[in-house]
Design a protein around this motif. Sequence first.
Motif, PDB file in Angstrom:
ATOM      1  N   MET A   1       0.842  -1.183   0.000  1.00 53.57           N
ATOM      2  CA  MET A   1       0.000   0.000   0.000  1.00 53.57           C
ATOM      3  C   MET A   1       0.892   1.252   0.000  1.00 53.57           C
ATOM      4  N   LYS A   2       0.413   2.275  -0.653  1.00 53.43           N
ATOM      5  CA  LYS A   2       1.171   3.519  -0.726  1.00 53.43           C
ATOM      6  C   LYS A   2       1.273   4.145   0.652  1.00 53.43           C
ATOM      7  N   GLY A   3       2.405   4.750   0.899  1.00 48.21           N
ATOM      8  CA  GLY A   3       2.652   5.356   2.194  1.00 48.21           C
ATOM      9  C   GLY A   3       2.206   6.802   2.255  1.00 48.21           C
ATOM     10  N   GLU A   4       2.425   7.349   3.399  1.00 49.34           N
ATOM     11  CA  GLU A   4       2.033   8.742   3.644  1.00 49.34           C
ATOM     12  C   GLU A   4       2.734   9.696   2.688  1.00 49.34           C
ATOM     13  N   ARG A   5       3.981   9.400   2.329  1.00 55.42           N
ATOM     14  CA  ARG A   5       4.737  10.275   1.432  1.00 55.42           C
ATOM     15  C   ARG A   5       4.059  10.378   0.064  1.00 55.42           C
ATOM     16  N   GLU A   6       3.600   9.251  -0.470  1.00 56.08           N
ATOM     17  CA  GLU A   6       2.928   9.259  -1.770  1.00 56.08           C
ATOM     18  C   GLU A   6       1.601  10.002  -1.708  1.00 56.08           C
ATOM     19  N   ILE A   7       0.880   9.816  -0.606  1.00 59.85           N
ATOM     20  CA  ILE A   7      -0.405  10.498  -0.452  1.00 59.85           C
ATOM     21  C   ILE A   7      -0.192  12.003  -0.283  1.00 59.85           C
ATOM     22  N   LYS A   8       0.851  12.385   0.434  1.00 58.49           N
ATOM     23  CA  LYS A   8       1.167  13.805   0.581  1.00 58.49           C
ATOM     24  C   LYS A   8       1.528  14.402  -0.781  1.00 58.49           C
ATOM     25  N   LYS A   9       2.292  13.671  -1.567  1.00 61.75           N
ATOM     26  CA  LYS A   9       2.665  14.122  -2.916  1.00 61.75           C
ATOM     27  C   LYS A   9       1.415  14.283  -3.782  1.00 61.75           C
ATOM     28  N   LEU A  10       0.478  13.352  -3.663  1.00 62.07           N
ATOM     29  CA  LEU A  10      -0.775  13.448  -4.413  1.00 62.07           C
ATOM     30  C   LEU A  10      -1.536  14.710  -4.018  1.00 62.07           C
ATOM     31  N   ALA A  11      -1.610  14.986  -2.736  1.00 62.43           N
ATOM     32  CA  ALA A  11      -2.296  16.197  -2.264  1.00 62.43           C
ATOM     33  C   ALA A  11      -1.632  17.445  -2.841  1.00 62.43           C
ATOM     34  N   GLU A  12      -0.308  17.456  -2.861  1.00 57.36           N
ATOM     35  CA  GLU A  12       0.423  18.590  -3.427  1.00 57.36           C
ATOM     36  C   GLU A  12       0.121  18.758  -4.918  1.00 57.36           C
ATOM     37  N   GLU A  13       0.028  17.635  -5.631  1.00 57.96           N
ATOM     38  CA  GLU A  13      -0.277  17.687  -7.061  1.00 57.96           C
ATOM     39  C   GLU A  13      -1.681  18.251  -7.307  1.00 57.96           C
ATOM     40  N   ARG A  99      -1.471  13.520 -14.861  1.00 56.54           N
ATOM     41  CA  ARG A  99      -0.511  12.828 -13.982  1.00 56.54           C
ATOM     42  C   ARG A  99      -1.058  12.695 -12.565  1.00 56.54           C
ATOM     43  N   ALA A 100      -1.704  13.760 -12.061  1.00 57.41           N
ATOM     44  CA  ALA A 100      -2.273  13.714 -10.707  1.00 57.41           C
ATOM     45  C   ALA A 100      -3.391  12.682 -10.639  1.00 57.41           C
ATOM     46  N   LEU A 101      -4.230  12.650 -11.652  1.00 57.15           N
ATOM     47  CA  LEU A 101      -5.319  11.667 -11.668  1.00 57.15           C
ATOM     48  C   LEU A 101      -4.773  10.244 -11.765  1.00 57.15           C
ATOM     49  N   GLN A 102      -3.733  10.039 -12.560  1.00 57.73           N
ATOM     50  CA  GLN A 102      -3.129   8.708 -12.668  1.00 57.73           C
ATOM     51  C   GLN A 102      -2.506   8.301 -11.342  1.00 57.73           C
ATOM     52  N   MET A 103      -1.892   9.260 -10.652  1.00 59.52           N
ATOM     53  CA  MET A 103      -1.324   8.978  -9.337  1.00 59.52           C
ATOM     54  C   MET A 103      -2.435   8.554  -8.371  1.00 59.52           C
ATOM     55  N   ALA A 104      -3.584   9.229  -8.436  1.00 56.41           N
ATOM     56  CA  ALA A 104      -4.717   8.885  -7.573  1.00 56.41           C
ATOM     57  C   ALA A 104      -5.215   7.475  -7.885  1.00 56.41           C
TER      58      ALA A 104
END
Length: 129
Positions: A1-13, A99-104
């Motif tokens: 599962m994705k970690g907090e860092r990836e989710i924080k990056k998604l929020a920034e995007e 890119r942000a949507l693909q990350m989500a």
Amino acid sequence: MKGEREIKKLAEEFVACKDIIMAVGDENRLHLMIEMMQMGNCSGVRVGDITEKTHLSRPAVSHHLQILKAAGILSVRKEGTKNYYYFNSDLTSMKRLIRALQMAVDIASELPDRSEMQGQNAEFAAAIE
């Protein structure tokens, strides 16, 4: 599962994509973009041309065009006193949103299946009754 860092990056995007999300999220602007596409004039369209095709007033069309331009969706070309609006061929803001949507999607695909969890919750609730 994705970690907090990836989710924080998604929020920034998503924060970085705020302008384009707001621009395309408005029903009037979406209608305006569709009308512009259907006009099929690659060299650009004028405010009056769009006003004729929509239920919007000339000032409203100008306002929406400025928001779309600020979001990087449209560009403007000036010929004397006339402004021609056309879709921005750079597409930087659109690509960033994609890119942000693909990350989500990538993050969501690693989350547990909620329907399975609901079934487990129902089984658990039945077992404790």
